[in-house]
Enzyme design. Structure first.
Site, PDB file in Angstrom:
ATOM      1  N   HIS A  53       8.712  33.202  32.190  1.00 43.59           N
ATOM      2  CA  HIS A  53       7.700  32.954  33.228  1.00 43.59           C
ATOM      3  C   HIS A  53       7.460  31.198  33.285  1.00 43.59           C
ATOM      4  O   HIS A  53       7.629  30.865  32.298  1.00 43.59           O
ATOM      5  CB  HIS A  53       6.453  33.655  32.888  1.00 43.59           C
ATOM      6  CG  HIS A  53       6.381  34.926  33.136  1.00 43.59           C
ATOM      7  ND1 HIS A  53       5.056  35.942  33.295  1.00 43.59           N
ATOM      8  CD2 HIS A  53       7.450  35.878  33.085  1.00 43.59           C
ATOM      9  CE1 HIS A  53       5.572  37.401  33.358  1.00 43.59           C
ATOM     10  NE2 HIS A  53       6.824  37.311  33.239  1.00 43.59           N
ATOM     11  N   GLU A  55       4.651  29.484  33.142  1.00 47.76           N
ATOM     12  CA  GLU A  55       3.822  29.106  31.955  1.00 47.76           C
ATOM     13  C   GLU A  55       4.684  29.078  30.651  1.00 47.76           C
ATOM     14  O   GLU A  55       4.551  27.940  30.075  1.00 47.76           O
ATOM     15  CB  GLU A  55       2.681  30.089  31.888  1.00 47.76           C
ATOM     16  CG  GLU A  55       2.030  29.941  33.062  1.00 47.76           C
ATOM     17  CD  GLU A  55       2.283  31.272  33.790  1.00 47.76           C
ATOM     18  OE1 GLU A  55       1.267  31.862  34.425  1.00 47.76           O
ATOM     19  OE2 GLU A  55       3.323  31.669  34.068  1.00 47.76           O
ATOM     20  N   CYS A  83      -0.361  36.263  33.383  1.00 50.75           N
ATOM     21  CA  CYS A  83      -0.289  37.321  32.864  1.00 50.75           C
ATOM     22  C   CYS A  83      -0.778  37.470  31.417  1.00 50.75           C
ATOM     23  O   CYS A  83      -0.876  36.556  30.818  1.00 50.75           O
ATOM     24  CB  CYS A  83       1.033  37.962  32.967  1.00 50.75           C
ATOM     25  SG  CYS A  83       2.265  37.404  32.024  1.00 50.75           S
ATOM     26  N   CYS A  86       1.552  35.318  29.294  1.00 49.88           N
ATOM     27  CA  CYS A  86       1.399  33.899  29.305  1.00 49.88           C
ATOM     28  C   CYS A  86      -0.252  33.715  28.806  1.00 49.88           C
ATOM     29  O   CYS A  86      -0.064  32.436  28.031  1.00 49.88           O
ATOM     30  CB  CYS A  86       1.505  33.603  30.911  1.00 49.88           C
ATOM     31  SG  CYS A  86       3.158  33.913  31.133  1.00 49.88           S
TER      32      CYS A  86
END
Length: 154
Positions: A53, A55, A83, A86
């Site tokens: 992801h 991040e 999410c 993260c």
């Protein structure tokens, strides 16, 4: 630079993700002095990595550049609310502040579904700012998923 300026940088990262066929989420990590330390965008499809992801990509790059996993005093700007995975990484990296563009009603873990960054049961908390350039951030995602649906993909 302002929150809007940094979010525009994150939007540029989201555009890089989209150009690769990735979900257009982008992220920029800024130190306490206001300097850009790292950036990232989604690479799940490209790297065949469910943890890639935006991040996590940015956190990994920052930790490598700084030679430390502790990113205390840093602010993370991301186009979509983080999410659970993260948000947990943000706690573990000791991020001071998280700024996002649009909420994620299906997976948002900083305010929408959960408030991981403010959970007093955890050993670190971070402050949050939501809704920075919200319309622009949401538009990137809406256009991306509309194009997928038009192609008959999910």
């Amino acid at each position: 630079m302002t929150d809007d300026d940094w979010m525009r940088e994150a939007l540029a990262e989201a555009d890089r993700a989209a150009s690769l066929g990735e979900v257009p989420v982008g992220c920029v990590l800024v130190d306490a002095g206001g300097a850009r330390v790292a950036a990232g965008h989604n690479l799940r499809e490209t790297d065949a990595d469910p943890t890639a992801h935006a991040e996590v990509v940015a956190i990994r790059a920052a930790a490598k550049a700084l030679g430390s996993w502790r990113l205390e005093g840093h602010t993370l700007f991301v186009t979509l609310e983080p999410c659970v995975m993260c948000a947990g990484a943000l706690v573990n990296a000791r991020i001071a502040r998280v700024v996002w563009g649009c909420d994620d009603p299906k997976a948002g873990a900083c305010a929408t579904l959960f408030s991981i960054g403010q959970d007093t049961r955890l050993n670190h908390r971070f402050t949050t700012t939501r809704g920075v350039l919200e319309a622009e951030c949401a538009d990137r995602l809406k256009r991306f998923f509309a194009a997928l649906r038009a192609q008959g993909k999910k």
